[in-house]
Design an enzyme around this catalytic site. Structure first.
Site, PDB file in Angstrom:
ATOM      1  N   MET A 270      -5.061  -1.078  -6.656  1.00 25.44           N
ATOM      2  CA  MET A 270      -4.265  -2.228  -7.075  1.00 25.44           C
ATOM      3  C   MET A 270      -3.542  -1.944  -8.379  1.00 25.44           C
ATOM      4  O   MET A 270      -4.142  -1.462  -9.342  1.00 25.44           O
ATOM      5  CB  MET A 270      -5.193  -3.442  -7.213  1.00 25.44           C
ATOM      6  N   GLU A 305       0.344   3.584  -7.069  1.00 25.11           N
ATOM      7  CA  GLU A 305       0.037   2.482  -7.993  1.00 25.11           C
ATOM      8  C   GLU A 305       0.825   2.639  -9.293  1.00 25.11           C
ATOM      9  O   GLU A 305       1.323   1.657  -9.841  1.00 25.11           O
ATOM     10  CB  GLU A 305      -1.462   2.410  -8.284  1.00 25.11           C
ATOM     11  N   HIS A 308       4.378   1.496  -8.859  1.00 25.65           N
ATOM     12  CA  HIS A 308       4.514   0.035  -8.823  1.00 25.65           C
ATOM     13  C   HIS A 308       4.884  -0.534 -10.196  1.00 25.65           C
ATOM     14  O   HIS A 308       5.389  -1.650 -10.276  1.00 25.65           O
ATOM     15  CB  HIS A 308       3.199  -0.609  -8.380  1.00 25.65           C
TER      16      HIS A 308
HETATM   17  N1  TRP Z   1      -0.814  -3.910  -3.885  1.00 24.18           N
HETATM   18  C1  TRP Z   1      -1.854  -3.035  -3.434  1.00 24.18           C
HETATM   19  C2  TRP Z   1      -1.196  -1.706  -3.115  1.00 24.18           C
HETATM   20  O1  TRP Z   1      -0.230  -1.551  -2.562  1.00 24.18           O
HETATM   21  C3  TRP Z   1      -2.533  -3.544  -2.199  1.00 24.18           C
HETATM   22  C4  TRP Z   1      -3.814  -4.276  -2.413  1.00 24.18           C
HETATM   23  C5  TRP Z   1      -4.853  -3.861  -3.132  1.00 24.18           C
HETATM   24  C6  TRP Z   1      -4.209  -5.491  -1.833  1.00 24.18           C
HETATM   25  N2  TRP Z   1      -5.868  -4.756  -3.017  1.00 24.18           N
HETATM   26  C7  TRP Z   1      -5.514  -5.757  -2.236  1.00 24.18           C
HETATM   27  C8  TRP Z   1      -3.598  -6.393  -0.998  1.00 24.18           C
HETATM   28  C9  TRP Z   1      -6.220  -6.867  -1.828  1.00 24.18           C
HETATM   29  C10 TRP Z   1      -4.286  -7.516  -0.593  1.00 24.18           C
HETATM   30  C11 TRP Z   1      -5.580  -7.752  -1.002  1.00 24.18           C
HETATM   31  O2  TRP Z   1      -1.530  -0.663  -3.425  1.00 24.18           O
HETATM   32 ZN    ZN Z   2       1.427  -0.877  -3.019  1.00 30.57          ZN
END
Ligand code: TRP
Ligand code: ZN
Length: 880
Positions: A270, A305, A308
């Site tokens: 994340m 990540e 992002h």
């Molecule tokens: N945004 C994260 C990624 O692309 C995805 C993600 C991580 C996520 N944990 C999550 C999405 C929990 C939904 C729920 O790498």
């Molecule tokens: Zn992502």
């Protein structure tokens, strides 16, 4: 069946927020069972909102202890509160500060959303809607706030306290054994990017100096004792930071960048601002416990990540329908990064394999949805292969259409124009239309239409005039909610191969239909004419997989063999081998299914032998060619009335023919390859991949010492890649020594959960009737843990998605087993349960007996009295 249409969220209903939250001050007093969160929210009414308009904040399972405005407790008549919402009936019309106090129980949080504990470490996961499990909030991505977080915890239990942004203060609280830290993130962000971590963690530290000379402190935090497994992740992070500066001109923007690895995590990782939180399997790597694939994944996820930070954080999404705006683009960026770090053609082949094996089936079944969906009941269920992988393909096509320079100019414009925004796909595309002068309205259909387009290609060559006309016809079949579909804009990269294998320079008539070597297919059917071709060339279509489509070109086997030997596009060389193998496997499948005697085609077997020993091809590429289409690939090709046991048998027959025909070469190569000391480099990984395939073929050959050879490889391996490859062959081919090798692996890796996951997966994916019972037995193994998503996915997920013939057993026991597991896990962790149940998504393509057993299992889940919204959504869409 009960549907819950009232809870559907629709794109067309989007309204900007009536109130804004400019600043958030959080004070979090951590305690395993009674954490207290005080939130000070600086709120103002949006200009377009009438004074006195009620304000409703989101909550999820919250317990409110205190609510104040301007230092005064709010009278009960002024608000309404439930665990899932807090409404102020008539908020002040001028900016005000709302103080909320909530009480949480992190150790009881098994859903792993919001604030929870993983092996004693406090951590958070707020995307998509987890922040509302911490405090009441406008938990939507278009509400951007500046966060200051004070974390207070027992100093012995949680010596490390981490938050978003920069550390501004820290200290002891005298006489209490507690301490605190204050973190401030100057960049406004949506709540889903909030994070905090507190625990007893060890770390490795490094430093990065950005292109403009700013120093960034880098830290990777893990359970004490695992620091030595973080070097590869740190190296990957620094390379990612450099690459984003060099390729996209994007620099990091804080003084600190921290990564924390936790062992209980629902997804891969994340991108929380300045504080990425990772599933530990995408951080930890050493040769003893990680495979080459793991090294590649760590590198890719660390990059993803990090990238992002610009595509996701500085520019976020207006609403969750725009999820692909950050995910598709960021996957594209991490794929490009890995291509630059490794072999570009091999990376492309691996990505296309993944797309075809995961996204194509999704797009062909009841869970199909557009890259930008228009409605959802549970947003967690839309973190899909379509949004991520097909979303990345759409960005790749945009680059193909515009060319490198205009694509980069479009990215630059997107970043400069939308920095600090919560943006939409329309705004993204407008940047590329503006810099290129192209009309992208037809291209935009890629975001709106579900399903995989098919292209039929029919060439006609006239030797008299030296003209070749190529007719391309596109078809996009109906998918749920989208019966009629307009023609799309599809970039088809093309090449011509002359009689001696040479690349011919040919361009079609009509310059508006083509961009360099890319045909622009924009009508349902279009004919492209090429001149100056006195003898018939061999066509190389869809080079580099220039669009996510299925191509039906009906080339002759001779042309495909010619392409395999001569195509200058390595992707299509690989594709032609796959096409040859697919056709042969389809023939074998059909024959086996009708009970006919059949043997494998010797020309194909010989061609594979040629590739095997072709020193001009790099080893990773040869491994990709030797890796035949998988069972799921064939099921997709067959499309309906699928009988998985015969798919398995057809693959086995062809593999055995190849193995026996070239047993000597396989045995020799297995001895000579990958003998040097371990390095995770792409070249060495390719060598090991080829060695592993050699052992696999050797195992199905008639070579009589094959079990002894593979056993020796398993025993002598000095790295996880080789050890696991040999173990997999022993177990899946049920060779003598398989049980001993499993026991040896278990003894060696008993203390290491991520290594034991591989041990679970090897057994769960073994294509034999005894596997289901063994999987059930393994759920009671000491290393198994129902509450850890990695364990569950390694055993149950691998069985249901990586063992087609056993999951879809004719007696339905595989379906019943998965239904039991889903019911068992659903209340504990809805996201995990929903993902597992998605394994049913292709049930309608199975032959009738299996299909009705799958339907019965799904119906049984649907009939459960209590079921999470996540699981119910998937199950009901599968049954719709
Ligand atoms: N945004 C994260 C990624 O692309 C995805 C993600 C991580 C996520 N944990 C999550 C999405 C929990 C939904 C729920 O790498
Ligand atoms: Zn992502």
């Amino acid at each position: 069946m009960a549907t819950q249409d009232q809870s559907v969220v629709r794109l067309e209903d989007y309204q900007p927020p009536a109130y804004r939250i400019d600043a958030v001050g959080l004070d979090v007093h951590l305690h395993p069972a009674e954490t207290r969160v005080t939130a000070k929210l600086a709120i103002h009414r949006a200009a377009a909102t009438a004074p006195g308009t009620p304000l409703t904040l989101d909550g999820d399972g919250l317990q409110l202890e205190r609510v104040e405005i301007a230092g005064q407790a709010l009278p009960a008549s002024d608000y309404a509160v439930t665990p899932s919402s807090l409404t102020l009936h008539e908020p002040p019309s001028t900016p005000f500060e709302l103080v909320l106090e909530t009480r949480l129980n992190p150790q009881a949080n098994t859903a792993l959303m919001g604030l929870y504990r993983s092996s004693g470490t406090y951590c958070t996961q707020c995307e998509a809607e987890g922040f509302r499990r911490i405090t009441y909030f406008l938990d939507r991505p278009d509400v951007l706030s500046v966060y200051t977080t004070r974390i207070e915890a027992d100093a012995a239990e949680a010596p490390v306290l981490l938050g978003n942004g920069n550390l501004v203060e820290s200290g002891k609280i005298e006489g209490t054994g507690r301490h605190f830290a204050v973190w401030h993130d100057p960049h406004p962000k949506p709540a889903y990017l909030f994070a905090l971590v507190a625990g007893n963690l060890a770390s490795i530290k490094d430093r990065f100096v950005t292109a403009s000379g700013r120093a960034v402190e880098l830290g990777i935090y893990v359970e004490p004792g695992k620091e030595s497994m973080c070097d590869w992740a740190m190296d990957s992070l620094k390379r990612s930071m450099t690459w984003d500066e060099q390729v996209f001109g994007l620099e990091y923007d804080l003084e600190v960048f921290n990564i924390v690895a936790v062992s209980d995590f629902n997804m891969g990782a994340m991108e929380n601002k300045g504080l990425n939180i990772f599933n530990d399997k995408f951080v930890l790597a050493d040769p003893e416990t990680a495979t080459d694939q793991d090294y590649a994944h760590v590198e890719a996820v660390i990059a993803h990540e990090y990238f992002h930070n610009w595509t996701g954080n500085r520019i976020t999404c207006r609403d969750w329908f725009q999820l692909c705006l950050k995910e598709g683009l960021t996957v594209f960026r991490d794929q490009e990064f890995s291509s630059d770090m490794r072999s570009r053609p091999v990376k492309r082949i691996a990505d296309v394999r993944l797309l075809k094996s995961h996204q194509f089936p999704e797009d062909a079944g009841p869970l199909a949805h557009p890259v930008r969906p228009r409605a959802y009941r549970e947003i967690n269920n839309f973190y899909t292969a379509t949004v991520y992988e097909k979303g990345a393909e759409v960005v790749r096509m945009l680059k193909t259409l515009l060319g490198d320079a205009d694509f980069r100019a479009g990215m630059d414009l997107y970043v400069s124009r939308h920095d600090g925004d919560a943006a939409t796909i329309e705004q993204f595309l407008a940047c590329f239309a503006e810099v290129s002068g192209m009309d992208l309205s037809q291209f935009a259909l890629w975001y709106d239409l579900a399903g995989t387009p098919r292209i039929d290609a029919v060439p006609a060559h006239d030797p008299a005039t030296g003209t070749l006309s190529l007719t391309l016809t596109q078809t996009l079949g109906p998918t749920p909610n989208q019966p009629d579909k307009p023609a799309m804009l599809i970039p088809v990269r093309i090449g011509f191969i002359g009689a001696n294998g040479e690349e011919l320079e040919v361009r079609p008539r009509g310059a508006d239909q083509v961009r360099s070597d890319v045909l622009l297919l924009s009508q349902r059917s279009q004919t492209f004419t090429f001149e100056g071709l006195p003898s018939r060339p061999v066509l190389s279509l869809l080079r580099g997989f220039s669009a996510p489509v299925t191509l039906n070109a009906s080339q002759s086997p001779a042309d495909l063999l010619f392409q395999l030997r001569h195509d200058s596009d390595p992707f299509n060389r690989w594709q032609s081998a796959q096409d040859l193998a697919t056709r042969e496997l389809m023939r074998l499948y059909a024959a086996l299914r009708s009970g006919d005697a059949v043997t494998a085609d010797t020309a194909l077997v010989a061609a594979i032998g040629e590739v095997l020993t072709n020193e001009a091809l790099d080893q990773a590429f040869r491994a990709q060619v030797l890796n035949l289409p998988g069972e799921a690939d064939l099921a997709r090709e067959i499309g309906k009335d699928v009988e998985p046991d015969h798919i398995l048998a057809a693959r086995r027959l062809l593999r055995a023919a190849i193995g026996s025909a070239h047993a000597r070469q396989f045995a020799d190569l297995a001895e000579t390859l990958g003998r040097k000391p371990f390095s995770p480099s792409a070249a060495d990984a390719g060598e090991r991949a080829l060695k592993g395939l050699c052992l696999g073929y050797l195992a199905v050959s008639e070579q009589n010492d094959r079990a002894a050879i593979v056993t020796r490889h398993a025993r002598e391996a000095d790295n996880m890649t080789d050890r696991l490859a040999a173990l997999t062959v022993l177990v899946h081919e049920r060779l003598d020594g398989a049980d001993d090798a499993l026991a040896a692996f278990e003894a060696r890796h008993a203390g290491h959960a991520l290594a034991m996951d591989k041990w679970f997966t090897v057994q769960a994916t073994s294509p034999h009737a005894a596997t289901l019972t063994q999987v059930d037995t393994l759920t009671r193994h000491a290393a198994f843990d129902w509450s850890n998503p990695n364990r569950v996915r390694a055993l149950i997920g691998a069985f249901s998605t990586g063992n087609q013939s056993q999951f879809t057993r004719a007696d339905g026991a595989g379906f019943v087993f998965l239904a039991d597991v889903v019911e068992r896990l659903d209340q504990r962790n809805p996201q995990l349960a929903a993902r597992l149940v998605s394994a049913f998504r292709s049930w309608q393509a199975l032959e009738r007996g299996r299909a009705s057993l799958a339907e019965a299992a799904l119906s049984r889940i649907a009939a459960s009295a209590i079921l999470s919204r996540d699981t119910r959504d998937i199950v009901e869409r599968c049954l719709a």
